[in-house]
Design a protein around this motif. Structure first.
Motif, PDB file in Angstrom:
ATOM      1  N   UNK A   1       0.820  -1.192   0.000  1.00 55.53           N
ATOM      2  CA  UNK A   1       0.000   0.000   0.000  1.00 55.53           C
ATOM      3  C   UNK A   1       0.855   1.244   0.000  1.00 55.53           C
ATOM      4  N   UNK A   2       0.212   2.342  -0.200  1.00 54.24           N
ATOM      5  CA  UNK A   2       0.930   3.617  -0.181  1.00 54.24           C
ATOM      6  C   UNK A   2       0.043   4.716   0.381  1.00 54.24           C
ATOM      7  N   UNK A   3       0.719   5.660   1.001  1.00 52.30           N
ATOM      8  CA  UNK A   3       0.069   6.858   1.527  1.00 52.30           C
ATOM      9  C   UNK A   3       0.617   8.023   0.702  1.00 52.30           C
ATOM     10  N   UNK A   4      -0.243   8.937   0.285  1.00 48.27           N
ATOM     11  CA  UNK A   4       0.198  10.025  -0.585  1.00 48.27           C
ATOM     12  C   UNK A   4       1.094  11.031   0.138  1.00 48.27           C
ATOM     13  N   UNK A   5       0.702  11.415   1.347  1.00 48.05           N
ATOM     14  CA  UNK A   5       1.467  12.407   2.111  1.00 48.05           C
ATOM     15  C   UNK A   5       1.528  11.956   3.564  1.00 48.05           C
ATOM     16  N   UNK A   6       2.707  12.084   4.163  1.00 46.89           N
ATOM     17  CA  UNK A   6       2.852  11.859   5.600  1.00 46.89           C
ATOM     18  C   UNK A   6       3.469  13.134   6.157  1.00 46.89           C
ATOM     19  N   UNK A  16      -2.193  11.454   4.741  1.00 45.33           N
ATOM     20  CA  UNK A  16      -3.134  12.129   3.855  1.00 45.33           C
ATOM     21  C   UNK A  16      -3.323  11.314   2.570  1.00 45.33           C
ATOM     22  N   UNK A  17      -4.565  11.029   2.267  1.00 45.95           N
ATOM     23  CA  UNK A  17      -4.939  10.391   1.004  1.00 45.95           C
ATOM     24  C   UNK A  17      -5.460  11.494   0.086  1.00 45.95           C
ATOM     25  N   UNK A  18      -4.889  11.604  -1.111  1.00 47.40           N
ATOM     26  CA  UNK A  18      -5.291  12.631  -2.069  1.00 47.40           C
ATOM     27  C   UNK A  18      -6.020  11.950  -3.230  1.00 47.40           C
ATOM     28  N   UNK A  19      -7.205  12.445  -3.522  1.00 47.30           N
ATOM     29  CA  UNK A  19      -8.000  11.942  -4.646  1.00 47.30           C
ATOM     30  C   UNK A  19      -8.305  13.107  -5.567  1.00 47.30           C
ATOM     31  N   UNK A  20      -8.110  12.898  -6.863  1.00 41.23           N
ATOM     32  CA  UNK A  20      -8.390  13.978  -7.816  1.00 41.23           C
ATOM     33  C   UNK A  20      -9.293  13.461  -8.931  1.00 41.23           C
ATOM     34  N   UNK A  33     -15.089  11.039  -2.238  1.00 43.92           N
ATOM     35  CA  UNK A  33     -16.120  10.030  -1.943  1.00 43.92           C
ATOM     36  C   UNK A  33     -15.657   8.627  -2.310  1.00 43.92           C
ATOM     37  N   UNK A  34     -14.593   8.531  -3.099  1.00 46.92           N
ATOM     38  CA  UNK A  34     -14.081   7.206  -3.468  1.00 46.92           C
ATOM     39  C   UNK A  34     -13.308   6.546  -2.326  1.00 46.92           C
ATOM     40  N   UNK A  35     -13.107   7.272  -1.232  1.00 46.14           N
ATOM     41  CA  UNK A  35     -12.465   6.678  -0.058  1.00 46.14           C
ATOM     42  C   UNK A  35     -13.570   5.996   0.754  1.00 46.14           C
ATOM     43  N   UNK A  36     -13.938   4.824   0.292  1.00 46.37           N
ATOM     44  CA  UNK A  36     -15.019   4.067   0.914  1.00 46.37           C
ATOM     45  C   UNK A  36     -14.508   3.287   2.128  1.00 46.37           C
ATOM     46  N   UNK A  67      -7.838  14.641   1.043  1.00 46.01           N
ATOM     47  CA  UNK A  67      -7.906  15.863   0.245  1.00 46.01           C
ATOM     48  C   UNK A  67      -8.515  15.510  -1.100  1.00 46.01           C
ATOM     49  N   UNK A  68      -9.587  16.200  -1.452  1.00 45.06           N
ATOM     50  CA  UNK A  68     -10.217  16.043  -2.758  1.00 45.06           C
ATOM     51  C   UNK A  68      -9.799  17.195  -3.650  1.00 45.06           C
ATOM     52  N   UNK A  69      -9.337  16.877  -4.849  1.00 42.45           N
ATOM     53  CA  UNK A  69      -8.896  17.892  -5.804  1.00 42.45           C
ATOM     54  C   UNK A  69      -9.812  17.823  -7.020  1.00 42.45           C
ATOM     55  N   UNK A  70     -10.463  18.939  -7.316  1.00 52.23           N
ATOM     56  CA  UNK A  70     -11.338  19.038  -8.479  1.00 52.23           C
ATOM     57  C   UNK A  70     -10.619  19.894  -9.519  1.00 52.23           C
ATOM     58  N   UNK A  71     -10.299  19.282 -10.645  1.00 56.13           N
ATOM     59  CA  UNK A  71      -9.545  19.967 -11.695  1.00 56.13           C
ATOM     60  C   UNK A  71     -10.482  20.466 -12.785  1.00 56.13           C
ATOM     61  N   UNK A  72     -10.352  21.735 -13.127  1.00 52.44           N
ATOM     62  CA  UNK A  72     -11.127  22.321 -14.205  1.00 52.44           C
ATOM     63  C   UNK A  72     -10.135  22.759 -15.280  1.00 52.44           C
TER      64      UNK A  72
END
Length: 89
Positions: A1-6, A16-20, A33-36, A67-72
């Motif tokens: 497994x991996x963690x995005x940020x410690x 910290x888990x980062x989802x974009x 929301x994908x962190x079920x 952290x949720x990142x919404x890219x436009x």
């Protein structure tokens, strides 16, 4: 497994888990929301293994944030949502 940020803040270890995702507002979905439940259990196990491997004391204070990142791409912007202590330990 991996963690995005410690990170460490005020002697607390923060995993910290980062989802974009690209422009999820249109679908009504947000990347965090994908962190079920299953992903949360996996994050907890990975964090615990990290603390053991790095020989942190058993009473070390820690939490898991998302952290949720919404890219436009059209506006060349990113919106962030930081959910502190998002995973119940």
């Amino acid at each position: 497994g991996e963690i995005d940020i410690i990170a460490c803040k005020n002697k607390k270890i923060i995993f910290v888990e980062v989802k974009s995702q690209y422009e999820p507002e249109a679908s009504g979905l947000y990347p965090e929301r994908s962190v079920d439940f299953r992903k949360q259990r996996k994050l907890i196990r990975i964090a615990q293994l990290y603390l053991i491997e790095k020989k942190y004391p058993d009473d070390t204070d820690w939490q898991i944030d998302v952290i949720g990142v919404v890219l436009n791409t059209l506006k060349r912007r990113a919106n962030l949502r930081h959910l502190k202590n998002a995973v119940a330990i």
